[in-house]
Design an enzyme around this catalytic site. Structure first.
Site, PDB file in Angstrom:
ATOM      1  N   ARG A   1       1.306  -1.095   0.328  1.00 61.42           N
ATOM      2  CA  ARG A   1      -0.262  -0.227   0.350  1.00 61.42           C
ATOM      3  C   ARG A   1       0.853   1.120  -0.025  1.00 61.42           C
ATOM      4  O   ARG A   1       0.724   2.787  -0.020  1.00 61.42           O
ATOM      5  CB  ARG A   1      -0.793  -0.623   1.231  1.00 61.42           C
ATOM      6  CG  ARG A   1      -1.518  -1.196   1.598  1.00 61.42           C
ATOM      7  CD  ARG A   1      -3.099  -1.047   0.075  1.00 61.42           C
ATOM      8  NE  ARG A   1      -3.494  -0.112   0.070  1.00 61.42           N
ATOM      9  CZ  ARG A   1      -5.112   0.370   1.084  1.00 61.42           C
ATOM     10  NH1 ARG A   1      -5.404  -0.767   1.648  1.00 61.42           N
ATOM     11  NH2 ARG A   1      -5.761   1.754   1.009  1.00 61.42           N
ATOM     12  N   HIS A   2       2.400   1.541   0.548  1.00 58.22           N
ATOM     13  CA  HIS A   2       3.728   2.235   0.445  1.00 58.22           C
ATOM     14  C   HIS A   2       3.907   2.556  -0.805  1.00 58.22           C
ATOM     15  O   HIS A   2       4.233   1.506  -1.914  1.00 58.22           O
ATOM     16  CB  HIS A   2       4.046   1.805   1.379  1.00 58.22           C
ATOM     17  CG  HIS A   2       3.556   1.793   2.997  1.00 58.22           C
ATOM     18  ND1 HIS A   2       3.172   3.306   3.203  1.00 58.22           N
ATOM     19  CD2 HIS A   2       3.404   1.127   3.771  1.00 58.22           C
ATOM     20  CE1 HIS A   2       2.453   2.430   4.798  1.00 58.22           C
ATOM     21  NE2 HIS A   2       2.677   1.835   5.153  1.00 58.22           N
TER      22      HIS A   2
ATOM     23  N   SER B   1       6.117 -15.181  -6.270  1.00 58.52           N
ATOM     24  CA  SER B   1       4.815 -15.923  -7.404  1.00 58.52           C
ATOM     25  C   SER B   1       4.384 -16.402  -6.991  1.00 58.52           C
ATOM     26  O   SER B   1       4.836 -18.456  -7.345  1.00 58.52           O
ATOM     27  CB  SER B   1       5.396 -15.590  -8.605  1.00 58.52           C
ATOM     28  OG  SER B   1       3.726 -15.957  -9.805  1.00 58.52           O
TER      29      SER B   1
ATOM     30  N   ARG C   1       2.292 -18.404  -7.837  1.00 54.32           N
ATOM     31  CA  ARG C   1       1.389 -18.933  -9.370  1.00 54.32           C
ATOM     32  C   ARG C   1       2.446 -19.656 -10.242  1.00 54.32           C
ATOM     33  O   ARG C   1       2.178 -21.280 -11.088  1.00 54.32           O
ATOM     34  CB  ARG C   1       1.148 -17.668 -10.202  1.00 54.32           C
ATOM     35  CG  ARG C   1       0.056 -16.856 -10.781  1.00 54.32           C
ATOM     36  CD  ARG C   1      -0.224 -16.159 -12.534  1.00 54.32           C
ATOM     37  NE  ARG C   1      -0.666 -16.499 -12.806  1.00 54.32           N
ATOM     38  CZ  ARG C   1      -0.868 -16.255 -13.501  1.00 54.32           C
ATOM     39  NH1 ARG C   1      -0.329 -14.912 -14.315  1.00 54.32           N
ATOM     40  NH2 ARG C   1      -1.459 -16.903 -14.643  1.00 54.32           N
TER      41      ARG C   1
ATOM     42  N   ARG D   1      -2.729 -22.953  -5.013  1.00 52.72           N
ATOM     43  CA  ARG D   1      -2.683 -21.218  -3.843  1.00 52.72           C
ATOM     44  C   ARG D   1      -3.932 -20.926  -3.371  1.00 52.72           C
ATOM     45  O   ARG D   1      -3.949 -20.289  -2.114  1.00 52.72           O
ATOM     46  CB  ARG D   1      -1.307 -20.098  -4.625  1.00 52.72           C
ATOM     47  CG  ARG D   1      -2.429 -19.041  -5.510  1.00 52.72           C
ATOM     48  CD  ARG D   1      -1.605 -17.799  -5.955  1.00 52.72           C
ATOM     49  NE  ARG D   1      -2.043 -17.324  -6.848  1.00 52.72           N
ATOM     50  CZ  ARG D   1      -1.155 -16.527  -7.671  1.00 52.72           C
ATOM     51  NH1 ARG D   1      -0.392 -15.578  -6.658  1.00 52.72           N
ATOM     52  NH2 ARG D   1      -1.823 -15.777  -8.536  1.00 52.72           N
TER      53      ARG D   1
ATOM     54  N   ARG E   1       4.330   2.116  10.236  1.00 51.72           N
ATOM     55  CA  ARG E   1       3.949   1.146  10.308  1.00 51.72           C
ATOM     56  C   ARG E   1       4.291  -0.075  11.968  1.00 51.72           C
ATOM     57  O   ARG E   1       4.636  -1.162  12.117  1.00 51.72           O
ATOM     58  CB  ARG E   1       4.613   0.107   9.248  1.00 51.72           C
ATOM     59  CG  ARG E   1       3.736   0.320   8.019  1.00 51.72           C
ATOM     60  CD  ARG E   1       2.377  -0.020   8.412  1.00 51.72           C
ATOM     61  NE  ARG E   1       2.161   0.341   7.096  1.00 51.72           N
ATOM     62  CZ  ARG E   1       0.433  -0.261   6.625  1.00 51.72           C
ATOM     63  NH1 ARG E   1       0.015  -0.871   7.935  1.00 51.72           N
ATOM     64  NH2 ARG E   1       0.238  -0.109   5.445  1.00 51.72           N
TER      65      ARG E   1
HETATM   66  C1  FAD Z   1      -2.275   1.034  11.170  1.00 47.95           C
HETATM   67  C2  FAD Z   1      -2.904   1.693  10.277  1.00 47.95           C
HETATM   68  C3  FAD Z   1      -4.168   0.553   9.491  1.00 47.95           C
HETATM   69  C4  FAD Z   1      -4.349   0.797   8.675  1.00 47.95           C
HETATM   70  N1  FAD Z   1      -5.813   0.090   8.237  1.00 47.95           N
HETATM   71  C5  FAD Z   1      -6.266   0.377   7.014  1.00 47.95           C
HETATM   72  C6  FAD Z   1      -7.490  -0.085   6.565  1.00 47.95           C
HETATM   73  O1  FAD Z   1      -8.206  -0.589   7.379  1.00 47.95           O
HETATM   74  N2  FAD Z   1      -8.742  -0.461   5.399  1.00 47.95           N
HETATM   75  C7  FAD Z   1      -7.409   0.152   4.311  1.00 47.95           C
HETATM   76  O2  FAD Z   1      -7.769  -0.033   3.084  1.00 47.95           O
HETATM   77  N3  FAD Z   1      -6.073   0.669   4.859  1.00 47.95           N
HETATM   78  C8  FAD Z   1      -5.661   0.281   6.303  1.00 47.95           C
HETATM   79  N4  FAD Z   1      -4.329   1.057   6.491  1.00 47.95           N
HETATM   80  C9  FAD Z   1      -3.575   1.405   4.852  1.00 47.95           C
HETATM   81  C10 FAD Z   1      -3.562   2.656   4.668  1.00 47.95           C
HETATM   82  O3  FAD Z   1      -4.905   3.227   4.651  1.00 47.95           O
HETATM   83  C11 FAD Z   1      -2.214   3.435   3.757  1.00 47.95           C
HETATM   84  O4  FAD Z   1      -3.329   2.568   3.166  1.00 47.95           O
HETATM   85  C12 FAD Z   1      -0.859   2.963   3.869  1.00 47.95           C
HETATM   86  O5  FAD Z   1      -0.620   2.943   5.155  1.00 47.95           O
HETATM   87  C13 FAD Z   1      -0.082   3.982   2.882  1.00 47.95           C
HETATM   88  O6  FAD Z   1       0.406   4.943   3.480  1.00 47.95           O
HETATM   89  P1  FAD Z   1       0.249   6.379   2.882  1.00 47.95           P
HETATM   90  O7  FAD Z   1      -1.457   6.513   2.818  1.00 47.95           O
HETATM   91  O8  FAD Z   1       0.838   6.462   3.605  1.00 47.95           O
HETATM   92  O9  FAD Z   1       0.555   6.018   1.997  1.00 47.95           O
HETATM   93  P2  FAD Z   1       1.611   5.946   0.899  1.00 47.95           P
HETATM   94  O10 FAD Z   1       1.958   5.682  -0.391  1.00 47.95           O
HETATM   95  O11 FAD Z   1       3.080   5.041   1.801  1.00 47.95           O
HETATM   96  O12 FAD Z   1       2.779   7.615   0.630  1.00 47.95           O
HETATM   97  C14 FAD Z   1       3.416   8.531   1.381  1.00 47.95           C
HETATM   98  C15 FAD Z   1       2.920   9.800   1.957  1.00 47.95           C
HETATM   99  O13 FAD Z   1       2.303  10.286  -0.357  1.00 47.95           O
HETATM  100  C16 FAD Z   1       1.730  11.294   0.034  1.00 47.95           C
HETATM  101  N5  FAD Z   1       0.772  10.608  -1.010  1.00 47.95           N
HETATM  102  C17 FAD Z   1       1.042   8.940  -1.392  1.00 47.95           C
HETATM  103  N6  FAD Z   1       0.387   8.766  -2.602  1.00 47.95           N
HETATM  104  C18 FAD Z   1      -0.659   9.918  -2.882  1.00 47.95           C
HETATM  105  C19 FAD Z   1      -1.716  10.831  -3.703  1.00 47.95           C
HETATM  106  N7  FAD Z   1      -2.032   9.537  -4.464  1.00 47.95           N
HETATM  107  N8  FAD Z   1      -2.214  11.708  -3.635  1.00 47.95           N
HETATM  108  C20 FAD Z   1      -1.393  12.551  -2.734  1.00 47.95           C
HETATM  109  N9  FAD Z   1      -0.338  12.347  -1.333  1.00 47.95           N
HETATM  110  C21 FAD Z   1      -0.448  10.635  -2.234  1.00 47.95           C
HETATM  111  C22 FAD Z   1       1.087  10.517   1.325  1.00 47.95           C
HETATM  112  O14 FAD Z   1       0.763  12.355   2.110  1.00 47.95           O
HETATM  113  C23 FAD Z   1       1.045   9.537   2.348  1.00 47.95           C
HETATM  114  O15 FAD Z   1       1.249   9.698   3.141  1.00 47.95           O
HETATM  115  C24 FAD Z   1      -4.432   0.841   7.229  1.00 47.95           C
HETATM  116  C25 FAD Z   1      -1.954   1.176   7.702  1.00 47.95           C
HETATM  117  C26 FAD Z   1      -1.913   1.823   9.452  1.00 47.95           C
HETATM  118  C27 FAD Z   1      -0.381   1.988   9.216  1.00 47.95           C
END
Ligand code: FAD
Length: 262
Positions: free
Chosen positions: A114-115, A125, A127, A190, A217
């Site tokens: 997600r980061h 993989s 697969r 898988r 994290r």
């Molecule tokens: C404790 C915890 C609980 C969570 N629970 C859930 C959950 O229940 N469901 C769920 O779906 N996810 C969940 N997440 C995931 C969370 O929503 C984020 O998707 C994930 O942590 C990625 O971090 P980030 O949004 O800071 O983005 P990153 O990709 O790490 O980006 C870093 C920073 O860059 C900037 N940035 C990145 N992309 C963009 C963009 N497109 N537009 C504008 N600014 C941007 C933002 O400032 C962002 O903080 C959780 C995360 C944590 C840490």
């Protein structure tokens, strides 16, 4: 079922070409900055790269090179601390580190991908890589629960046996079975592995991203496996680049930076 522990291997880090830096610095009159290398004041490649990038911005190698700059910070730790304080984090993006995150679950990999900015991912993989045994991490509190372990082990053993049965049923080890058929069936198989199955990925992140992800994290609200792994990453980075990771206060595995969101 094979009991495993999540592991972190730091496999690549930035390497500065100081001769090339020197050639550039001669061009702009900033050679004096690099003399600090001989005095042992430079030499952490990642930190040097960040300072180099920052000083390029203002041509602040020494006072007067840019007539607007009358004094410069010669102490690297102080200079980088100011970068963090000013949230001038783009200069931290030049230095990336590559980790193998080994024996981490699919739960972990779902979350880490997600980061997005500043990362690169190559994931094992499933697969292609056929599961036979199911490597699995149990947190210590689960290991101490005998009934839980007995039932979990029985369940995982049954899933493992089903994997082996499927492989035989599909004839995956037969000489005539083509790779595309193996891939098709392995991908199906898988689906019967639990989310907790241990797998791995190669994960690269730059320093700006590392600072953000270590904080996010290791938060008490984060999932326990990802907290464990990012504690290991935090420890590695603190040793690699103390001037860029030394500002965290670590309490019970929660890393809180002095300067947030650089
Ligand atoms: C404790 C915890 C609980 C969570 N629970 C859930 C959950 O229940 N469901 C769920 O779906 N996810 C969940 N997440 C995931 C969370 O929503 C984020 O998707 C994930 O942590 C990625 O971090 P980030 O949004 O800071 O983005 P990153 O990709 O790490 O980006 C870093 C920073 O860059 C900037 N940035 C990145 N992309 C963009 C963009 N497109 N537009 C504008 N600014 C941007 C933002 O400032 C962002 O903080 C959780 C995360 C944590 C840490």
């Amino acid at each position: 079922m094979r009991s495993v522990e999540p592991e972190v291997f730091l496999v690549a880090r930035p390497k500065v070409d100081y001769d090339a830096m020197a050639a550039y610095l001669r061009e702009v009159g900033g050679e004096r900055w690099l003399e600090r290398l001989d005095r042992g004041e430079l030499g952490h490649d990642a930190q040097d790269l960040a300072e180099f990038a920052g000083k390029t911005c203002y041509r602040s190698w020494e006072p007067g090179l840019n007539p607007n700059v009358r004094k410069v910070r010669d102490d690297q730790a102080a200079y980088l601390q100011n970068i963090l304080k000013q949230a001038h984090g783009s200069v931290l993006e030049h230095a990336s580190f590559t980790f193998v995150l080994h024996n981490v679950s699919r739960i972990f990999t779902h979350e880490v991908v997600r980061h997005r900015p500043g990362t690169a991912v190559s994931q094992e993989s499933l697969r292609f890589v056929r599961l036979e045994e199911l490597p699995f991490w149990f947190p210590e509190w689960a290991r101490e629960d005998a009934e839980l372990m007995k039932r979990a082990t029985a369940l995982l053993t049954e899933l493992e046996q089903f994997q082996l049965w499927l492989a035989g049923h599909f004839g995956l080890d037969d000489d005539e079975t083509k790779m595309h058929e193996k891939k098709h069936k392995t991908s199906f198989m898988r689906r019967f592995a639990p989310e907790g199955v241990a797998t791995g990925l190669v994960w690269t992140a730059n320093i700006r991203t590392l600072r953000h992800t270590i904080e996010a994290r290791t938060d008490p609200g984060a999932e326990e496996e990802i907290r464990l792994v990012f504690n290991k990453i935090g420890e590695l980075m603190r040793a690699e680049a103390p001037a860029l990771f030394g500002d965290y206060t670590v309490t019970d595995g929660t890393w809180i930076p002095s300067w947030r969101k650089v």
